[in-house]
Structures are given as structure tokens and as C-alpha cells.
Design an enzyme around this catalytic site. Sequence first.
Site, short mmCIF file in Angstrom:
data_model
loop_
_atom_site.label_atom_id
_atom_site.label_comp_id
_atom_site.label_asym_id
_atom_site.label_seq_id
_atom_site.Cartn_x
_atom_site.Cartn_y
_atom_site.Cartn_z
N LYS A 184 -1.36 -8.77 -0.41
CA LYS A 184 -1.55 -7.33 -0.35
C LYS A 184 -1.54 -6.78 1.07
CE LYS A 184 -2.18 -4.89 -3.32
NZ LYS A 184 -3.40 -4.52 -4.05
N GLU B 267 -5.22 6.25 2.14
CA GLU B 267 -6.08 6.50 0.98
C GLU B 267 -7.38 7.21 1.41
OE1 GLU B 267 -5.91 3.02 -2.07
OE2 GLU B 267 -5.46 2.22 -0.09
N SER C 280 -6.39 -7.66 1.22
CA SER C 280 -7.26 -7.84 0.06
C SER C 280 -8.02 -9.14 0.23
CB SER C 280 -6.41 -7.87 -1.21
OG SER C 280 -7.06 -8.62 -2.22
N HIS D 278 8.45 18.53 -9.02
CA HIS D 278 7.79 17.88 -10.17
C HIS D 278 7.80 16.35 -10.03
CE1 HIS D 278 8.29 21.78 -12.32
NE2 HIS D 278 9.43 21.79 -11.65
#
Length: 470
Positions: free
Chosen positions: A284, A291, A278, A157
Site C-alpha cells: 500500500k 485524505e 499500511s 457527473h
Amino acid sequence: MATPSRSGVFSKATDRRVERFTESISFDHRLYAHDIAGSIAHAQMLAKVGLLSPDEAQQIETALTEIGAQIAAGEMPFSIELEDIHMHIETALIERLGDVGRKLHTARSRNDQVSTDLRLWVRDAIDRIDARLLDLQRAFVERCESDRDVILPGYTHLQRAQPVLAPHYWLAYCEKFERDRRRLADCRRRVNICSLGVAALAGTTLPIDRHDVAQRLGFAEVANNSIDVSSDRDFVLETVFCLSLIAAHLSTWAEEWILWSTIEFNFLTLPHDFCTGSSIMPQKINPDVLELTRGKSGRVIGSLVSLLTLIKGLPLAYNRDLQEDKPQLFDAVDTVEICLELAAPLVAGAKLNREAIRARLDRGHLDATTLMEFLIRQGMPQRTAHHLVGELVGKALAKGCRLADLPLEELQSSHPDLDSRVYDILGVEKAVSAFTSYGSTAPREVERQLQYWKAKISPPPAPPSANPPS
Ligand code: ARG
């Protein structure tokens, strides 16, 4: 340039818009090498049964080989007037050989031809994907040595559950990719069946030898029923299903590592050559490869759904709808292949942030279940022990400490039978060492798993070539 498929029955040339609508050369050109291999095997078989002379078969083979080299070099212009790759190659053959070229399509239809080409293409694709899966398994297994001593919180979980060894985690992924490999191997058996020779749908009156063609193309079997073969794309769907599950496995791994590479988790530092920046925020370091691995799984699953929808309403046998199978198949294979190609070096290049992991390992009472099992071993019923340890966790939470930090008096105030031996199993390291069951995270069990994987992924040395074949 009239397509050879347009017989004398037509009174008008094809509408240009129809040509644009029905063409498949823009994508099925990828089948060219397999189409040529299939045609050469077909011509050799035609010669064997006397439908071509040996010289004609030889001329066809030579010309087809040259045409293949021409396409490989990017020197064949593709035109929608010739519809598909089969027509392009046949037309090029006829341009070179005239009437001899016109004989190649004897006892053959594009229906069995495209099915054969696809089976050959899918067979190669499966072999490439399998090799990539093995590379990925290898990357995980190789990490196991260096991460041997790292304990990670195991989750259910997404809540801290029980402590596990890092290699146990890595080998969990090896198991998933192993099932993927076995599924592909099983699917490959149904791919590796010869379609050629069923002609359009009913077979042929000509004296062909289907087993001969199958053997030349390395197919293990000859398909039984010509009507079935003409309509069948199960092997494409099954392959794309296998790819969908691989993509889903990759996606779950990517999701986990995206989380783990956040400041919030801080378990993992990803290799910078697999991250992007970025355009506005200079600090970043984004996990875009992970992704997109997660994101592209949607395309593969989409292809599976498209294919199921494509076939579900088709009466027997071949229908032109089936041409739409290829963009989906090609995209699913390309997507999974590139994701796997990037996954292996990413797995190899990521670093576990040992200090940060260690510093927070005491949070979440990962040893609570170990304590419960200690009490069970002492003869306490599971439900009683479960309740009691819950109470102790409540006490530890109230004090903001570990279970191991609760003093003996406090433990004994919950249950008089508790004695100082509990401290032998409390704390994450001790809790990990306390595991014993087969397949568990017990150090001995993880070692056993690791030895299994090491032996499995490094193939035994090839036998000396001097050995005569048995
Ligand atoms: N381009 C077609 C396909 O991919 C080849 C088979 C065409 N067969 C036919 N009967 N028109 O399905």
C-alpha cells in the site's frame, strides 16, 4: 497573585473551579505579541495626550518589550488565576514598574483590548494564508509547462464529457484560489479597523486620540460606534468563512487527486514523501495527506458553524461568550495553513501517468459534442444534430469503436449530408484543437491563460532602492 481585574468590591476569592472554567490563558497566550504591540501604541498615545508623562510611556514600552521577549523565550509561567494573556502581561508590567504599570489600563478595557489584539492577529494570519495560496497557485502554474501537451478527459457527473488540456485543469484551480485570495483581501479591509479606545462599550471621558493609536498600529480606519465594536466579531466570522471556502476548495482537489491516484483511474502518481504505508498490507501507498486535507475541511466548516451559533443570541455589547471565538479561529487558521503548506509541494511532486491516460483517452466518445458542433456549423439545428450524434454514438458503442472509426457510409446512412470532412474534427487531439471560444480549452486560449498567470504570479522586479519615495 490577585488578578488586577478583581476590584475592591469582592468579599471572597474566586472559586478555584470558576477560575478553571473561565480562564482563556491556555489558548489566548497566542495573542501575546499583538497584545504587547497594542499596549505600546496605547501608552504612546496616552503620553501624546498628556495622560502619561513621556518618561512613564518610555518605561512602559521598555518593560513591555522585555516581557514580550520573556514570553517568546517560554520563560513566563502562565497561571489560570490571571485568567488571560492581557492580565498576565499587565501583572508582569506592574511587578516591574509599580504605579507606572498601574497606569497602562487608563482609558482602556479588555473588551477593546481583546478586539484589537484579535484584529492584529487575524490581519497577520490573512497575510500568511495569502502567501500560501500564492505558493499553491505557483505550483499549479509551474506544472503547466511540463504538462502542456497532455490531454485529459474532462468530466461532468464524474462521467467522461469532453477532452481538455491538462494546463486548463491546473489553471481552473488557480482561478478558485484567486477568488479565495480576493475574498481574503476584501475581508482584510474590515479586519483592519481600530477598536482600541472604545473602552468597555461607551467610550471614555478621558481625552484620548483614537486616530493616533490606529495610525501607530497600521489600521486603515477607526471604528465608528463604540457599542458595536465591543460586541463585534464579524471580522472573525468572515475570516473563518473565507477559510472554510479555501478548505472546501482544497477538499475537492484532494478528492479528485485521491481518485486519480487509484489503479482504477491511474492518472497520477503521488510523491512518495507525501504518502504513507499500511501496517499490514506491504504494497500500500496511501494518499493520507490528501485524505486528511479532505477530512480536516470538516473542522474548519465546523468552526464557522460554532462561531455563527456563538454570536446569534448575544445582546449588545461585550459578553463573555465571545471568549469562545479564539479556539475556533486559531484552529481554522492552523488547519488551513498546514493544508496549504503541504498542498504546494504535493502539486509540484505528483506525476501524470501520460501513457495510461493516453491509452484510454479514446473511451467515452469525448469528441461527440465536437461532432455535434461541426453539424451545427453546417447549418443543422442544434437539437437535430444532438439527436443524430446520439445515434452515431449508439452505433459506435454497438461496434465497440470510436466515432472516428465509423466508416463514411455508416455516417451517411444516418445523414446523407455528412462528408469526409468530419474526420478533421474527430479524435481527441483534433477535438481539442477545434475549440475556439474565449476561456475554452482551445490550445491558443490555454496559452493565453497561462501567459496571464505567469505574469500575475511572478511579481515585477522591485524598483531600485535608490529611487526617492514619490
Ligand atoms: N478573555 C476575554 C475574551 O477573550 C478577554 C476579555 C474579557 N473582558 C471582560 N469584560 N471580562 O473575551
